[in-house]
Design an enzyme around this catalytic site. Structure first.
Site, mmCIF file in Angstrom:
data_model
loop_
_atom_site.group_PDB
_atom_site.id
_atom_site.type_symbol
_atom_site.label_atom_id
_atom_site.label_comp_id
_atom_site.label_asym_id
_atom_site.label_seq_id
_atom_site.Cartn_x
_atom_site.Cartn_y
_atom_site.Cartn_z
ATOM 1 N N LYS A 303 3.708 -1.369 6.089
ATOM 2 C CA LYS A 303 4.488 -1.329 5.002
ATOM 3 C C LYS A 303 3.935 -2.401 3.995
ATOM 4 C CE LYS A 303 9.364 -2.120 3.314
ATOM 5 N NZ LYS A 303 9.137 -3.022 2.189
ATOM 6 N N GLU A 361 2.459 3.595 -2.580
ATOM 7 C CA GLU A 361 2.670 2.067 -2.927
ATOM 8 C C GLU A 361 1.394 1.549 -3.935
ATOM 9 O OE1 GLU A 361 5.391 -1.337 -2.049
ATOM 10 O OE2 GLU A 361 5.243 0.802 -1.378
#
Length: 948
Positions: A303, A361
């Site tokens: 993440k 991202e």
């Protein structure tokens, strides 16, 4: 490729709707709904639903099907206008508009909006609605405008035209010129709701989706995939004509909210078991699944600490939308010619890829450090990269970072929606349609995993690099637009193996004050009632206080007038002055420092949380999505009393018995010169630090000194040694707490020196006691009223001050924030919290002294601390050395992680000095999530992560 929303015709109206019609039939009626005005309706929701349905029926019957101009006023935040007018700006515009004198109450209220004036006026219930700027402004204007002016009925088109002009106005004089004619001639209720619209405050609240679906059953879903209010309501005219479900899919250049991941709420074993369950597939899919060898497998991804971004491409054109639907195309690029990212993507797609939607991202990459930079640097990196394209000046070259897009999913390709296909299929497609541009545009690495050991190995990697966390994904997971997917699970280091994750809790009560405290509750799955659980007053901004009051306005019930039914809410011994039915309430995301494992009756749940901090108001969640009381009990069983208290990360009971407190071989060499301590057994636990000179006497030196004067050194407690045992320490370590619980007192090292200096064994008094479960036996008859000894000389620097006993201190600390009020002493701000300060520079020492001033403990044990703090000065002036030191600390923490059943490694937060600043400013432990020291590199190397 054409889309059914590309050319939507505008429906016709029979007549022009008036702004007064919206006010009278919708805004005012919705605002008037409360417990006292329900009439024949069962609850507030039912009556508001009836008002909305009646309004829409009247609109379609009398006006027509073109509701979009009216919808721009009904949904002010979806109208696409930017006024750049916030509460304070509007308040001061009104002062100028009506020349309000400085010495008046109206001036004080408006000019000081959200400052001290408002804070001192937080009554038990906001009966005068002092925090409702639209209402207060309308009242002030009504008293100051020319009473000879007649009110005028404006059409919806008139109001929209004025607001469109306001959208273009930049100077206050232009804004006043547009607004004053409206403010002078609207009725007071119309004026109030116009100010609501200008401030873009929600009017429908939780009923926005209900309004859309009342207009047409497919409206809410259609809006979610295009986020265009005009196209949504114009296309959906006839509620009896439904949209083909195959059309309700994503399409390039129509923004949508991306799918989100859930937090881990079960054990690793259960998670893996759930992720290994496979549903039946079509033969072609099953063949690919078998070829990729994905049986009993799942994906693990890092993440990243960046900005969630969805890339849309059609032909040579690009769009970039954030998770909150903000368009960043101007920053990252709209074509191959210009943009901080797109100009590098000319070779990123095969020639047969015309249109595509990618989820990923956006991060900032430093090509000098070869590291991902913190989230806050992303926008500046993109701006810097864009500026380089338009200038030959090299002033931006000193910044070595630029945007870097990591793609982890594909949702659309050449006219085909892929969201309903399983993740493994989408990833297989993704690898075929992306040509990576190193450190600019790449596929985010995924690890194909199958066991708990795989998860643990990944955890060690992200902890070692201080990365954001992990996301675990089911191989068959589909993509749900705008929702949290139970088959995407996120793990963050701070809540991997300890309590510390954020909990979504329902507000059930309120204790008003200068800073309101909100009581939250947990739903008992057995009887459906909400049991009182904890109070929270920290972490709220003035805007959030206002938002809570706005959402719950008219729904609070005074407890002394009416006690809630036990089928709805159950309180403990603490009852708030005001309560609210959970179905009329809202959800708060609360981060707590610890679970109180002690049984108590203050709250109906039987225990509570300590040191709570509100992260945000969860308007995207309903009360049924919150943690239940039964789920909380499972957490309570798993986690210790206070995960941020001083404790060793790795000690087990059997390890305590084997703890090597001293090097026996060196101690044995010490020659015995006196039998002064011959009767006593000593366990030396910590060093001795002189508070004045800073001179430190090591534990080994203390041991040699005790041995020199005949003392017996031990490293364990048994029946024979306990009565004559002295534990010497000036630090509260985990084993010290166990001694206190067993009735063994903790003695300061200065007792040893005082005995040696006087040549005799001195009686134990408070001056020598570090901690004890029984202070009375050391105080009665031995010290004066100030705790000073009658026989021991104390220098001015060592004078005792009146102090709370341990039991009194524990009781004081258990008081909740609302009971302290504004008098909560900062002295106890960091009590029971250990800090490791990085470095030994002067700035690090000053930082340590500042922490100790607020009762924090400085330790050199990274596994026994709550926070590792990086001094700002050292990070700025000695960046390389500081980063290297933090990297070594992170690696050491990673290597020391334990995953044994029942033994939980507490991972310290690595934060900047700004965390300490903010804690002191707010007088509470703030959420360290906002002050993390950023990671050094991408954790998951491309070599170790391969897609089959």
């Amino acid at each position: 490729m054409p889309f059914f929303l590309d050319n939507v015709p505008t429906p016709k109206n029979n007549l022009e709707p008036s702004y007064r019609f919206l006010n009278d039939e919708l805004f005012i009626k919705l605002d008037a709904v409360n417990k006292q005005t329900l009439g024949e309706f069962k609850n507030i929701s039912d009556k508001k639903a009836y008002i909305i349905n009646s309004f829409i029926q009247q609109f379609k019957l009398h006006i027509g099907n073109d509701i979009y101009p009216s919808a721009r006023l009904i949904f002010p935040d979806k109208a696409g206008r930017l006024y750049y007018i916030k509460d304070i700006v509007l308040a001061r515009l009104i002062i100028k508009m009506y020349s309000i004198p400085k010495d008046s109450d109206d001036y004080s209220m408006l000019y000081n909006w959200k400052l001290q004036y408002q804070k001192t006026k937080r009554f038990t219930v906001d009966q005068h609605k002092l925090r409702d700027l639209p209402l207060q402004a309308a009242r002030i204007i009504s008293n100051r405008r020319n009473y000879m002016n007649e009110t005028h009925e404006f059409s919806v088109a008139d109001i929209n035209a004025k607001l469109d002009a306001l959208n273009l106005a930049k100077k206050s004089a232009e804004q006043i010129e547009i607004l004053k004619p409206l403010f002078d001639t609207l009725t007071i209720p119309e004026l109030r709701w116009l100010i609501h619209i200008i401030l873009k405050k929600t009017i429908l609240g939780f009923f926005e989706n209900y309004f859309l679906n009342s207009w047409h059953p497919d409206a809410s879903r259609l809006y979610s995939i295009c986020n265009n209010l005009q196209k949504t309501v114009n296309y959906l005219v006839d509620p009896n004509t439904r949209v083909d479900p195959n059309l309700l899919t994503v399409h390039p250049f129509y923004p949508f909210k991306p799918q989100l991941a859930q937090k881990l709420s079960s054990s690793y074993a259960k998670l893996i078991k759930d992720f290994q369950k496979i549903t039946d597939m079509e033969p072609q899919m099953q063949t690919l699944f078998d070829k990729l060898d994905l049986k009993d497998k799942f994906y693990i991804e890092e993440k990243m600490d960046g900005d969630r971004m969805v890339l849309h491409k059609e032909g040579p054109h690009f769009k970039f939308y954030s998770r909150r639907l903000k368009d960043y195309s101007f920053l990252y690029g709209e074509n191959y010619e210009f943009g901080s990212l797109t100009k590098y993507l000319t070779e990123a797609f095969p020639g047969n890829v015309d249109s595509v939607i990618l989820d990923g991202e956006m991060v900032a990459y430093d090509y000098v450090r070869k590291a991902i930079l913190p989230f806050g640097t992303l926008k500046s990196s993109a701006i810097q990269e864009s500026v380089r394209q338009y200038t030959i000046i090299d002033q931006y070259e000193q910044q070595s970072s630029y945007p870097y897009f990591l793609v982890f999913d594909i949702l659309y390709l050449n006219g085909r929606n892929l969201t309903n296909y399983p993740l493994f299929f989408r990833k297989n497609i993704l690898n075929k349609v992306i040509r990576p541009i190193p450190n600019r545009f790449e596929i985010h690495d995924s690890r194909i995993s199958s066991s708990i050991e795989d998860i643990k190995r990944a955890i060690r990697e992200i902890v070692g690099s201080r990365s954001e966390g992990l996301v675990l994904k089911h191989t068959q997971s589909k993509y749900h637009i705008g929702y949290r997917n139970l088959k995407w699970i996120k793990l963050k280091p701070e809540y991997l193996e300890k309590f510390g994750e954020n909990l979504d809790l329902v507000v059930i009560g309120k204790v008003p004050g200068v800073k309101n405290s909100y009581m939250t509750g947990l739903r008992n799955e057995t009887d459906g009632s909400y049991y009182s659980f904890c109070m929270c007053a920290n972490g709220f901004t003035n805007e959030e206080f206002d938002k809570i009051e706005r959402i719950t306005h008219g729904k609070w019930i005074k407890t002394k007038d009416q006690i809630p039914s036990k089928s709805v809410i159950q309180f403990g011994t603490k009852q708030p002055p005001w309560w609210i039915n959970p179905r009329d309430s809202l959800v708060l995301e609360i981060k707590a420092r610890s679970i109180d494992a002690q049984s108590e009756k203050t709250f109906a749940v039987g225990s509570t949380l300590h040191n709570m901090y509100c992260r945000r108001i969860r308007t995207d969640k309903n009360i049924d999505e919150c943690i239940s009381m039964q789920e909380y009990f499972q957490l309570k069983e798993k986690f210790s009393t206070d995960v941020l208290k001083s404790q060793s990360a790795a000690l087990k009971r059997k390890q305590l018995h084997n703890l090597d407190l001293f090097n026996e071989s060196t101690i044995k060499k010490q020659r015995v010169e006196s039998n002064l301590f011959a009767r006593f057994n000593f366990m030396i636990v910590s060093d001795k630090l002189d508070p004045i000179t800073g001179e430190r006497t090591s534990r080994e030196e203390l041991m040699k000194l005790v041995k020199k004067y005949g003392g017996n050194l031990i490293n364990a407690v048994d029946v024979l040694t306990a009565d004559r045992m002295l534990v010497i320490t000036e630090k509260m370590l985990p084993l010290c707490e166990s001694f206190i619980n067993r009735g063994i007192d903790l003695i300061k090292p200065n007792w040893i020196f005082e005995c040696i200096n006087r040549g005799t064994i001195l009686q134990l008094e408070p001056f020598f006691i570090f901690s004890t479960s029984n202070w009375d036996k050391y105080t009665v008859g031995k010290v004066d009223q100030f705790g000073d000894s009658y026989i021991i000389y104390n220098s001015i620097t060592e004078l005792s001050i009146p102090r709370l006993s341990d039991s009194e201190l524990r009781g004081a600390r258990k008081l909740h924030m609302h009971e302290w009020g504004d008098q909560r002493p900062k002295l106890y701000l960091f009590l029971d919290t250990n800090f490791f300060v990085v470095g030994d520079t002067m700035s690090a020492k000053f930082l340590g002294q500042r922490i100790m001033r607020y009762t924090g403990e400085i330790t050199k044990d990274i596994n026994g601390c709550s926070y590792i703090v990086v001094p700002i000065y050292d990070d700025e002036k000695n960046r390389i050395e500081t980063l290297d030191a933090v990297n070594k600390i992170s690696s050491k923490i990673s290597e020391g992680l334990l995953f044994d059943e029942g033994s939980f490694t507490r991972i310290p937060f690595i934060v900047t000095e700004k965390f300490i600043d903010q804690c002191i400013k707010e007088n509470c432990i703030v959420d360290p999530e906002d002050y993390k020291y950023y990671q050094k590199q991408i954790s998951f190397s491309k070599k170790s992560f391969a897609i089959n």
